[in-house]
Design a protein around this motif. Structure first.
Motif, PDB file in Angstrom:
ATOM      1  N   GLY A 119     -48.277  83.379  15.310  1.00 22.54           N
ATOM      2  CA  GLY A 119     -48.438  82.442  14.242  1.00 22.54           C
ATOM      3  C   GLY A 119     -47.543  82.600  13.137  1.00 22.54           C
ATOM      4  N   SER A 120     -47.642  82.240  11.946  1.00 26.04           N
ATOM      5  CA  SER A 120     -46.726  82.471  10.911  1.00 26.04           C
ATOM      6  C   SER A 120     -47.400  83.451   9.790  1.00 26.04           C
ATOM      7  N   PHE A 121     -46.528  83.916   8.824  1.00 24.13           N
ATOM      8  CA  PHE A 121     -47.098  84.869   7.959  1.00 24.13           C
ATOM      9  C   PHE A 121     -46.334  84.454   6.680  1.00 24.13           C
ATOM     10  N   THR A 122     -46.882  84.696   5.522  1.00 25.04           N
ATOM     11  CA  THR A 122     -46.410  84.574   4.268  1.00 25.04           C
ATOM     12  C   THR A 122     -46.534  85.646   3.159  1.00 25.04           C
ATOM     13  N   LEU A 123     -45.343  86.504   2.749  1.00 25.24           N
ATOM     14  CA  LEU A 123     -45.498  87.350   1.764  1.00 25.24           C
ATOM     15  C   LEU A 123     -45.159  86.889   0.321  1.00 25.24           C
ATOM     16  N   GLN A 124     -46.013  87.331  -0.525  1.00 23.20           N
ATOM     17  CA  GLN A 124     -45.700  87.007  -1.960  1.00 23.20           C
ATOM     18  C   GLN A 124     -45.772  88.130  -2.748  1.00 23.20           C
ATOM     19  N   GLU A 125     -45.500  88.037  -4.005  1.00 20.55           N
ATOM     20  CA  GLU A 125     -45.577  89.216  -5.063  1.00 20.55           C
ATOM     21  C   GLU A 125     -47.186  89.688  -5.211  1.00 20.55           C
ATOM     22  N   GLY A 126     -47.166  90.874  -5.572  1.00 23.63           N
ATOM     23  CA  GLY A 126     -48.529  91.324  -5.758  1.00 23.63           C
ATOM     24  C   GLY A 126     -49.054  91.800  -4.281  1.00 23.63           C
ATOM     25  N   ASN A 127     -48.348  92.065  -3.544  1.00 18.43           N
ATOM     26  CA  ASN A 127     -48.845  92.377  -2.043  1.00 18.43           C
ATOM     27  C   ASN A 127     -49.834  91.265  -1.524  1.00 18.43           C
ATOM     28  N   ARG A 128     -49.498  90.237  -1.862  1.00 16.97           N
ATOM     29  CA  ARG A 128     -50.057  88.849  -1.242  1.00 16.97           C
ATOM     30  C   ARG A 128     -49.878  88.551   0.094  1.00 16.97           C
ATOM     31  N   ILE A 129     -50.748  88.135   0.996  1.00 15.77           N
ATOM     32  CA  ILE A 129     -50.285  87.964   2.507  1.00 15.77           C
ATOM     33  C   ILE A 129     -51.150  86.839   2.875  1.00 15.77           C
ATOM     34  N   SER A 130     -50.763  86.013   3.719  1.00 13.79           N
ATOM     35  CA  SER A 130     -51.499  84.736   4.477  1.00 13.79           C
ATOM     36  C   SER A 130     -50.774  84.571   5.835  1.00 13.79           C
ATOM     37  N   PHE A 131     -51.829  84.301   6.636  1.00 11.71           N
ATOM     38  CA  PHE A 131     -51.372  84.000   7.946  1.00 11.71           C
ATOM     39  C   PHE A 131     -51.876  82.726   8.343  1.00 11.71           C
ATOM     40  N   SER A 132     -51.052  81.955   8.933  1.00 12.16           N
ATOM     41  CA  SER A 132     -51.340  80.596   9.373  1.00 12.16           C
ATOM     42  C   SER A 132     -50.851  80.113  10.779  1.00 12.16           C
ATOM     43  N   GLN A 133     -51.329  79.101  10.944  1.00 18.98           N
ATOM     44  CA  GLN A 133     -51.011  78.527  12.500  1.00 18.98           C
ATOM     45  C   GLN A 133     -51.130  79.482  13.578  1.00 18.98           C
ATOM     46  N   LEU A 134     -52.136  80.291  13.520  1.00 16.06           N
ATOM     47  CA  LEU A 134     -52.518  81.149  14.537  1.00 16.06           C
ATOM     48  C   LEU A 134     -53.242  80.508  15.784  1.00 16.06           C
ATOM     49  N   ILE A 135     -52.581  81.337  16.775  1.00 15.16           N
ATOM     50  CA  ILE A 135     -52.974  80.669  18.065  1.00 15.16           C
ATOM     51  C   ILE A 135     -53.190  81.833  19.181  1.00 15.16           C
ATOM     52  N   ASN A 136     -54.087  81.784  20.193  1.00 21.96           N
ATOM     53  CA  ASN A 136     -54.097  83.020  20.933  1.00 21.96           C
ATOM     54  C   ASN A 136     -54.544  82.615  22.283  1.00 21.96           C
TER      55      ASN A 136
END
Length: 149
Positions: free
Chosen positions: A80-97
């Motif tokens: 999938g995709s991941f996004t990192l932002q300031e303040g140790n923020r993280i998110s994962f999206s478009q996950l497939i398995n």
């Protein structure tokens, strides 16, 4: 994302805008690389406060060059995709398995998938990467490994 930016650059034309867009892309990549969580293999060692016993193939790898994540949930592979932002923020999206049936580890697999969907921040030490949700107890703890078996 980079492809979309490059498409916008060529569609809009103009050297000044191209330089500005290119700088933005370079800064994003440098920012992601500076966090230290990318381009490393992280093997799952703890899930919701419970140590992972025995051999497991659950791991995560985040590629800084393309913003993609891949790994193994315990039996099935994911990406999938991941996004990192300031303040140790993280998110994962478009996950497939993949959807293989596994005799063992399905509990780990289901929980690991849930963690990736709910994690919104992380902590990092020299050897550990921890995914968290808000200020709750850690959801998953990983240790760096040089390669995955």
């Amino acid at each position: 994302m980079v492809f979309g930016i490059m498409l916008n650059i060529s569609a809009c034309g103009g050297k000044r805008q191209t330089d500005s867009q290119t700088t933005t892309v370079s800064n994003i990549s440098a920012s992601v690389e500076a966090t230290g969580v990318t381009d490393r293999y992280w093997k799952l060692v703890e899930l919701n406060g419970n140590p992972i016993e025995g051999p497991t193939y659950a791991f995560i790898f985040m590629n800084s060059s393309d913003g993609r994540v891949h790994g193994n949930l315990g039996c099935n592979s994911f990406s999938g995709s991941f996004t990192l932002q300031e303040g140790n923020r993280i998110s994962f999206s478009q996950l497939i398995n993949t959807q293989k049936f596994c005799l063992e580890g399905m509990e780990i697999e289901a929980e690991m998938a849930r963690v990736l969907q709910h994690a919104d921040n992380y902590n990092l030490t020299e050897t550990q990467f921890v995914l968290n949700r808000a200020r709750m107890a850690p959801l998953a703890r990983f240790e760096e490994v040089s390669e995955i078996d």
